[in-house]
Design a protein around this motif. Structure first.
Motif, PDB file in Angstrom:
ATOM      1  N   TYR A 129       0.839  -1.198   0.000  1.00  0.00           N
ATOM      2  CA  TYR A 129       0.000   0.000   0.000  1.00  0.00           C
ATOM      3  C   TYR A 129       0.874   1.248   0.000  1.00  0.00           C
ATOM      4  CZ  TYR A 129      -4.796  -1.737   0.951  1.00  0.00           C
ATOM      5  OH  TYR A 129      -6.047  -2.295   0.862  1.00  0.00           O
ATOM      6  N   ALA A 130       1.896   1.253   0.864  1.00  0.00           N
ATOM      7  CA  ALA A 130       2.770   2.424   0.985  1.00  0.00           C
ATOM      8  C   ALA A 130       3.451   2.730  -0.338  1.00  0.00           C
ATOM      9  CB  ALA A 130       3.810   2.193   2.082  1.00  0.00           C
ATOM     10  N   ILE A 131       3.980   1.695  -1.007  1.00  0.00           N
ATOM     11  CA  ILE A 131       4.638   1.889  -2.304  1.00  0.00           C
ATOM     12  C   ILE A 131       3.641   2.450  -3.310  1.00  0.00           C
ATOM     13  CG2 ILE A 131       5.714   0.684  -4.243  1.00  0.00           C
ATOM     14  CD1 ILE A 131       6.867  -1.300  -2.174  1.00  0.00           C
ATOM     15  N   THR A 132       2.424   1.926  -3.282  1.00  0.00           N
ATOM     16  CA  THR A 132       1.383   2.406  -4.199  1.00  0.00           C
ATOM     17  C   THR A 132       1.112   3.890  -3.997  1.00  0.00           C
ATOM     18  OG1 THR A 132       0.323   0.222  -4.249  1.00  0.00           O
ATOM     19  CG2 THR A 132      -1.020   2.117  -4.920  1.00  0.00           C
ATOM     20  N   TYR A 133       0.983   4.315  -2.746  1.00  0.00           N
ATOM     21  CA  TYR A 133       0.643   5.713  -2.492  1.00  0.00           C
ATOM     22  C   TYR A 133       1.834   6.640  -2.664  1.00  0.00           C
ATOM     23  CZ  TYR A 133      -4.147   4.747  -1.303  1.00  0.00           C
ATOM     24  OH  TYR A 133      -5.473   4.383  -1.387  1.00  0.00           O
ATOM     25  N   TRP A 134       3.052   6.157  -2.459  1.00  0.00           N
ATOM     26  CA  TRP A 134       4.217   6.976  -2.799  1.00  0.00           C
ATOM     27  C   TRP A 134       4.215   7.267  -4.294  1.00  0.00           C
ATOM     28  CZ3 TRP A 134       7.752   3.170   0.312  1.00  0.00           C
ATOM     29  CH2 TRP A 134       7.595   3.440   1.680  1.00  0.00           C
ATOM     30  N   PHE A 135       3.851   6.255  -5.065  1.00  0.00           N
ATOM     31  CA  PHE A 135       3.758   6.430  -6.522  1.00  0.00           C
ATOM     32  C   PHE A 135       2.649   7.427  -6.881  1.00  0.00           C
ATOM     33  CE2 PHE A 135       1.665   5.291 -10.514  1.00  0.00           C
ATOM     34  CZ  PHE A 135       2.722   5.400 -11.398  1.00  0.00           C
ATOM     35  N   ILE A 136       1.485   7.264  -6.272  1.00  0.00           N
ATOM     36  CA  ILE A 136       0.358   8.159  -6.566  1.00  0.00           C
ATOM     37  C   ILE A 136       0.700   9.598  -6.206  1.00  0.00           C
ATOM     38  CG2 ILE A 136      -1.999   8.762  -5.870  1.00  0.00           C
ATOM     39  CD1 ILE A 136      -2.561   5.766  -5.614  1.00  0.00           C
ATOM     40  N   LEU A 307      13.167   6.283  -4.808  1.00  0.00           N
ATOM     41  CA  LEU A 307      14.408   7.054  -4.786  1.00  0.00           C
ATOM     42  C   LEU A 307      14.129   8.548  -4.696  1.00  0.00           C
ATOM     43  CD1 LEU A 307      16.625   5.188  -7.424  1.00  0.00           C
ATOM     44  CD2 LEU A 307      17.157   5.497  -5.000  1.00  0.00           C
ATOM     45  N   LEU A 308      13.194   9.014  -5.508  1.00  0.00           N
ATOM     46  CA  LEU A 308      12.842  10.432  -5.506  1.00  0.00           C
ATOM     47  C   LEU A 308      12.246  10.863  -4.168  1.00  0.00           C
ATOM     48  CD1 LEU A 308      11.220  10.712  -9.064  1.00  0.00           C
ATOM     49  CD2 LEU A 308      13.455  11.579  -8.370  1.00  0.00           C
ATOM     50  N   GLU A 309      11.499   9.948  -3.548  1.00  0.00           N
ATOM     51  CA  GLU A 309      10.861  10.254  -2.263  1.00  0.00           C
ATOM     52  C   GLU A 309      11.803  10.007  -1.084  1.00  0.00           C
ATOM     53  OE1 GLU A 309       7.154  11.035  -1.610  1.00  0.00           O
ATOM     54  OE2 GLU A 309       7.792  11.971  -3.480  1.00  0.00           O
ATOM     55  N   ARG A 310      13.012   9.520  -1.365  1.00  0.00           N
ATOM     56  CA  ARG A 310      14.033   9.276  -0.346  1.00  0.00           C
ATOM     57  C   ARG A 310      13.537   8.351   0.759  1.00  0.00           C
ATOM     58  NH1 ARG A 310      16.727  15.373   0.341  1.00  0.00           N
ATOM     59  NH2 ARG A 310      17.318  15.612  -1.859  1.00  0.00           N
ATOM     60  N   ARG A 311      12.992   7.234   0.362  1.00  0.00           N
ATOM     61  CA  ARG A 311      12.508   6.248   1.314  1.00  0.00           C
ATOM     62  C   ARG A 311      13.651   5.402   1.841  1.00  0.00           C
ATOM     63  NH1 ARG A 311       7.959   8.358   3.141  1.00  0.00           N
ATOM     64  NH2 ARG A 311       6.927   9.384   1.399  1.00  0.00           N
ATOM     65  N   PRO A 312      13.542   4.895   3.074  1.00  0.00           N
ATOM     66  CA  PRO A 312      14.630   4.090   3.655  1.00  0.00           C
ATOM     67  C   PRO A 312      14.827   2.790   2.893  1.00  0.00           C
ATOM     68  CG  PRO A 312      12.657   4.007   5.029  1.00  0.00           C
ATOM     69  CD  PRO A 312      12.414   5.071   4.002  1.00  0.00           C
ATOM     70  N   TRP A 313      16.036   2.241   3.004  1.00  0.00           N
ATOM     71  CA  TRP A 313      16.372   1.059   2.217  1.00  0.00           C
ATOM     72  C   TRP A 313      15.495  -0.141   2.565  1.00  0.00           C
ATOM     73  CZ3 TRP A 313      18.672   1.573  -2.114  1.00  0.00           C
ATOM     74  CH2 TRP A 313      19.587   2.607  -2.299  1.00  0.00           C
ATOM     75  N   LYS A 314      15.041  -0.236   3.821  1.00  0.00           N
ATOM     76  CA  LYS A 314      14.199  -1.386   4.169  1.00  0.00           C
ATOM     77  C   LYS A 314      12.879  -1.382   3.404  1.00  0.00           C
ATOM     78  CE  LYS A 314      12.095   0.741   8.308  1.00  0.00           C
ATOM     79  NZ  LYS A 314      11.830   0.543   9.759  1.00  0.00           N
ATOM     80  N   ALA A 315      12.460  -0.199   2.920  1.00  0.00           N
ATOM     81  CA  ALA A 315      11.224  -0.121   2.149  1.00  0.00           C
ATOM     82  C   ALA A 315      11.349  -0.865   0.821  1.00  0.00           C
ATOM     83  CB  ALA A 315      10.848   1.334   1.897  1.00  0.00           C
ATOM     84  N   TYR A 316      12.578  -0.950   0.294  1.00  0.00           N
ATOM     85  CA  TYR A 316      12.781  -1.599  -1.000  1.00  0.00           C
ATOM     86  C   TYR A 316      12.542  -3.103  -0.933  1.00  0.00           C
ATOM     87  CZ  TYR A 316      14.711   2.780  -2.714  1.00  0.00           C
ATOM     88  OH  TYR A 316      14.865   4.096  -3.096  1.00  0.00           O
ATOM     89  N   LEU A 317      12.563  -3.675   0.277  1.00  0.00           N
ATOM     90  CA  LEU A 317      12.247  -5.090   0.425  1.00  0.00           C
ATOM     91  C   LEU A 317      10.804  -5.380  -0.002  1.00  0.00           C
ATOM     92  CD1 LEU A 317      13.941  -5.821   3.885  1.00  0.00           C
ATOM     93  CD2 LEU A 317      14.781  -6.448   1.604  1.00  0.00           C
ATOM     94  N   GLY A 318       9.954  -4.352   0.090  1.00  0.00           N
ATOM     95  CA  GLY A 318       8.563  -4.513  -0.312  1.00  0.00           C
ATOM     96  C   GLY A 318       8.395  -4.772  -1.797  1.00  0.00           C
TER      97      GLY A 318
END
Length: 361
Positions: A129-136, A307-318
């Motif tokens: 969900y978080a990845i989806t809304y970062w994209f939106i 990357l543009l939103e500067r999310r922490p690296w653990k988020a990329y596991l999603g």
């Protein structure tokens, strides 16, 4: 805030709203205790806010609750300049009212805030969900705002001028009242704007089953709104020659977009992962590299946004299980289209009392 049996989570939001960086005498808080059978009203009253109890077995859902509250609000001696709608499980940034006030003073009448996930690391579903809304937020809301097009309301964290609400009424009681109100505004030539510095944190379902129920309701409501408003918006865009209205009509086309992406995946699989292309030459009209490139582009846009939103690296596991979450949209969308006449409101249960200080940490 419309709240149905939210005694477990509403306290942190009410405490959060008391701490906003804004003069306390310039805003009021109202809780719509909608068909509650728990202690939501008692909890709300203990924070010194107005707890309005509503009981209606026939007109169920957030849209009806908001409409009911506005009717009572307009009758009060203390009138307001604007109304902000939150969900009971939300938290908001302390600058929220300051940012909304800026937009109102600039002449905007409908404003949507930045939509953040409150519990992104609870499960792979909430992280999806978080990845989806970062994209939106980045590729949809911010991009449209940069191009001067209308933003879309997200159901919570939205600010609406009181005068406009009195002029056109709420009248948005579908399963996706935010989509419906967006369409009605744009039909009147009123374009919602984007307040990227005002943040609302929304709790997301932890399990896939509860996520499916929530998204199925969204797709049913979205399809219902498309049936009502898509054709009028297209016709009006042709009459006025305003691209923003045509763009809004295309937003109502959203369920079909999901099916288009599904078709890309299916066609790619048929050609690249099965021997069927040897039997159906038609599939080979598009070369393999084109299918591969298209799928790569569709996927890479998500880590690019992170990357543009500067999310922490653990988020990329999603991103590992994110394609599974995306794939579930396709049967949900198809079922939503086929059962769009089902107007049953399914409540999403919230149980985690997260405080704004927990997010800051």
């Amino acid at each position: 805030m419309a709240a149905h049996n939210e005694e477990m989570v509403i306290g942190p939001l009410l405490e959060n709203l008391k701490q906003l960086d804004y003069p306390k005498d310039l805003y009021d808080v109202y809780i719509i205790c909608d068909n509650c059978t728990d202690k939501t009203s008692q909890v709300a009253a203990s924070y010194g806010v107005s707890a309005m109890e509503r009981f209606d077995d026939k007109r169920k859902g957030k849209g009806f609750a908001v409409e009911w509250m506005l009717e009572h609000l307009w009758k009060r001696s203390r009138q307001v300049d604007a109304v902000i709608v939150f969900d009971a499980d939300n938290l908001v940034s302390k600058n929220f009212l300051i940012e909304m006030n800026k937009k109102l003073l600039e002449g905007h009448r409908v404003i949507q805030s930045y939509f953040e996930t409150k519990n992104p690391y609870d499960s792979w579903v909430t992280l999806s969900y978080a990845i989806t809304y970062w994209f939106i937020n980045r590729m949809w809301q911010q991009a449209r705002h940069n191009w001067g097009m209308a933003s879309t309301l997200a159901g919570t964290g939205m600010c609406i001028e009181a005068k406009l609400l009195k002029e056109m009424g709420w009248n948005s009681t579908s399963l996706t009242e935010d989509v419906e109100f967006t369409a009605r505004c744009i039909g009147r030539g009123i374009y919602p704007t984007w307040a990227s510095n005002a943040i609302v944190y929304d709790e997301k379902p932890i399990t896939l089953a509860s996520s499916v129920r929530q998204r199925l309701r969204w797709m049913r409501g979205h399809t219902d709104c498309a049936r009502k408003y898509m054709k009028p918006l297209i016709l009006k865009s042709l009459q006025t020659r305003k691209f923003a209205q045509f763009d809004a009509a295309m937003y109502l086309f959203q369920p079909i977009r999901f099916l288009f992406v599904a078709a890309v995946w299916v066609m790619s699989s048929l050609q690249l992962a099965t021997p069927l292309y040897t039997q159906f030459d038609l599939l080979k009209m598009i070369p393999d590299w084109a299918w591969i490139g298209l799928n790569i582009v569709l996927f890479l846009q998500f880590p690019l946004v992170m990357l543009l939103e500067r999310r922490p690296w653990k988020a990329y596991l999603g991103l590992i299980l994110f394609p599974i979450f995306q794939f579930t949209w396709f049967p949900i969308t198809l079922i939503g289209i086929l059962t769009s006449k089902n107007k049953t409101w399914n409540h999403t249960k919230h149980t985690r009392a997260i405080k704004i200080e927990d997010l800051a940490g």
